[in-house]
Design a protein around this motif. Structure first.
Motif, mmCIF file in Angstrom:
data_model
loop_
_atom_site.group_PDB
_atom_site.id
_atom_site.type_symbol
_atom_site.label_atom_id
_atom_site.label_comp_id
_atom_site.label_asym_id
_atom_site.label_seq_id
_atom_site.Cartn_x
_atom_site.Cartn_y
_atom_site.Cartn_z
ATOM 1 N N SER A 189 0.820 -1.214 0.000
ATOM 2 C CA SER A 189 0.000 0.000 0.000
ATOM 3 C C SER A 189 0.853 1.263 0.000
ATOM 4 O O SER A 189 0.418 2.318 -0.467
ATOM 5 N N GLU A 190 2.075 1.139 0.525
ATOM 6 C CA GLU A 190 2.998 2.284 0.543
ATOM 7 C C GLU A 190 3.854 2.345 -0.720
ATOM 8 O O GLU A 190 4.783 3.149 -0.810
ATOM 9 N N GLY A 191 3.551 1.474 -1.687
ATOM 10 C CA GLY A 191 4.215 1.566 -2.983
ATOM 11 C C GLY A 191 5.362 0.612 -3.227
ATOM 12 O O GLY A 191 6.008 0.673 -4.277
ATOM 13 N N ALA A 192 5.634 -0.290 -2.277
ATOM 14 C CA ALA A 192 6.746 -1.223 -2.470
ATOM 15 C C ALA A 192 6.336 -2.409 -3.334
ATOM 16 O O ALA A 192 5.178 -2.845 -3.320
ATOM 17 N N ASP A 193 7.297 -2.906 -4.106
ATOM 18 C CA ASP A 193 7.120 -4.167 -4.843
ATOM 19 C C ASP A 193 7.244 -5.280 -3.801
ATOM 20 O O ASP A 193 8.335 -5.547 -3.292
ATOM 21 N N THR A 194 6.130 -5.908 -3.457
ATOM 22 C CA THR A 194 6.075 -6.781 -2.279
ATOM 23 C C THR A 194 5.814 -8.231 -2.639
ATOM 24 O O THR A 194 4.846 -8.551 -3.337
ATOM 25 N N LEU A 195 6.696 -9.106 -2.137
ATOM 26 C CA LEU A 195 6.534 -10.545 -2.312
ATOM 27 C C LEU A 195 6.323 -11.176 -0.943
ATOM 28 O O LEU A 195 7.124 -10.969 -0.024
ATOM 29 N N LEU A 196 5.255 -11.943 -0.794
ATOM 30 C CA LEU A 196 4.929 -12.636 0.454
ATOM 31 C C LEU A 196 5.213 -14.122 0.260
ATOM 32 O O LEU A 196 4.595 -14.773 -0.587
ATOM 33 N N ILE A 197 6.153 -14.658 1.033
ATOM 34 C CA ILE A 197 6.563 -16.060 0.896
ATOM 35 C C ILE A 197 6.012 -16.865 2.074
ATOM 36 O O ILE A 197 6.162 -16.474 3.241
ATOM 37 N N GLU A 198 5.385 -17.994 1.780
ATOM 38 C CA GLU A 198 4.749 -18.816 2.807
ATOM 39 C C GLU A 198 5.096 -20.286 2.613
ATOM 40 O O GLU A 198 5.095 -20.789 1.483
ATOM 41 N N GLY A 199 5.403 -20.967 3.733
ATOM 42 C CA GLY A 199 5.802 -22.362 3.654
ATOM 43 C C GLY A 199 4.668 -23.333 3.401
ATOM 44 O O GLY A 199 4.858 -24.379 2.782
#
Length: 408
Positions: A22-32
């Motif tokens: 939401s703050e503009g970052a290219d965001t990757l969420l990694i989950e096991g």
């Protein structure tokens, strides 16, 4: 565009990813795991106690600075957290007034988990499921994140939201804690918190299934905790909110972090003076009749046996020494315990990374620029009733905004 990797799609990690994106970052969420948020799904008996309806900051437990903890919690006040769920995620909450808990109006934990991850995708978060992070390393001012298939991902900032050691079958294996320790962070001793206590004592055999409201106090030479609430006799010992909320004192004593803990119980709302009055001669009433008016029959019988008082004795014949002995057990009786259910049944982990190791405004590590911590890896937990989600949401939000805003 600033690249942020969030490790762990639980409560704290999902919130961190949402705010980073939401703050503009290219965001990757990694989950096991294949779906994420499994503790959310099992919380509140499958209903998900999203938040408390009011907050008592003194109820949080930490070996770190209580003032630091308060700063972190106050960064996202309860009213604003509630508004986020209701207005931003469109998940209306309703209060269970007796327990001071907020649940989704649907009473479905899945709505909370799915609502978070759906909104994360909406704001641009990319999800990589069934991928376990095996290493995080600072390299030339940025970060490399190694996944179990050998892939090395690069990021400007990494948010560790891997959880602790509680309920391991949801995916919590302590890997994140090990990585943070390897990076030089100070770790307070970890222990199972909000977990049932066990006993081999014969005094309460046969009481499994009985539930009532009691006041419990667990005390060691170093710690004390008191809670009034539900109490449940189990096949192996005791559970219920009152037990879970004082269990950390007993667990830590047993683990050798403190001298042996004693647990005392007030079995009814009546105090010493009230019991003196209730046990005065009253017609043909027996001592059993007096106790049954305040507690379940089987428990009354067990407590009379502990006090060595004949259950059929009329109150008119109750000797003074018997009355005093019985009142002592009723008001401050010793609750025998020998063990606990450990992380398998613990709702949360106590201990973790010292709060002094992070910036309370951004959750950035003071040891490594570009590394942010949130949720259960940090040295703090609260009582049951939504406190630990409140902690996850608040620290996740701060970490997400901090990671997105920090200069590379």
């Amino acid at each position: 565009m600033r690249r942020v990797i969030v490790i762990g799609a639980g409560a704290a990690g999902s919130m961190a990813a949402i705010f980073a994106a939401s703050e503009g970052a290219d965001t990757l969420l990694i989950e096991g795991t294949r779906d994420g948020g499994r503790k959310i799904l099992i919380s509140g008996g499958g209903r998900c106690n999203v938040l408390p309806s009011r907050v008592d900051e003194s109820r949080f437990v930490t070996d770190s600075s209580p003032n630091l903890l308060k700063k972190i919690v106050r960064a996202w006040p309860l009213a604003q957290q509630r508004a986020f769920f209701e207005d931003t995620l469109s998940i209306p909450l309703e209060e269970e007034t007796e327990s001071l808990k907020l649940f989704p109006a649907s009473h479905k934990a899945r709505d909370v988990r799915d609502g978070l991850l759906d909104y994360a995708r909406k704001v641009g978060v990319r999800l990589r499921m069934e991928s376990r992070v095996v290493d995080i390393s600072p390299v030339n001012g940025s970060w490399e994140v190694t996944v179990d298939d050998g892939t090395v991902l690069k990021a400007d900032a990494v948010i560790v939201a891997t959880g602790g050691l509680s309920v391991p079958n949801t995916g919590s294996d302590g890997a994140g804690l090990n990585m943070l320790k390897a990076l030089g962070h100070t770790m307070h001793p970890t222990y199972a918190a909000l977990t049932p206590l066990t006993t081999t004592d014969a005094a309460f055999n046969g009481l499994s299934g009985i539930s009532l409201t009691v006041s419990l106090t667990a005390k060691s030479a170093l710690q004390q905790a008191t809670w009034r609430g539900g109490f449940l006799f189990t096949h192996h010992g005791y559970s219920g909110p009152s037990v879970l909320n004082v269990s950390h004192v007993a667990v830590r004593a047993r683990a050798g972090h403190a001298p042996t803990a004693k647990v005392h119980v007030q079995w009814a709302a009546l105090g010493e003076k009230e019991w003196e009055e209730a046990l005065k001669p009253h017609g043909a009433r027996t001592v059993t009749g007096a106790l049954r008016a305040e507690m379940p029959d089987r428990l009354a019988a067990a407590l009379l046996a502990k006090a060595n008082v004949e259950p059929t004795r009329p109150l008119t014949e109750l000797r003074r020494d018997e009355r005093l002995r019985l009142i002592d057990i009723l008001v401050r009786g010793d609750l025998p315990w020998q063990g606990d259910e450990g992380y398998k049944k613990a709702e949360v982990m106590g201990g973790g990374v010292a709060l002094s190791e992070i910036d309370p405004r951004t959750m950035e590590s003071r040891r490594h620029k570009g590394l942010f911590l949130c949720g259960e890896v940090l040295d703090a937990f609260g009582p049951i009733g939504g406190y630990n989600f409140l902690w996850a949401w608040a620290t996740g939000r701060s970490a997400g905004t901090g990671a997105a805003a920090a200069s590379a």
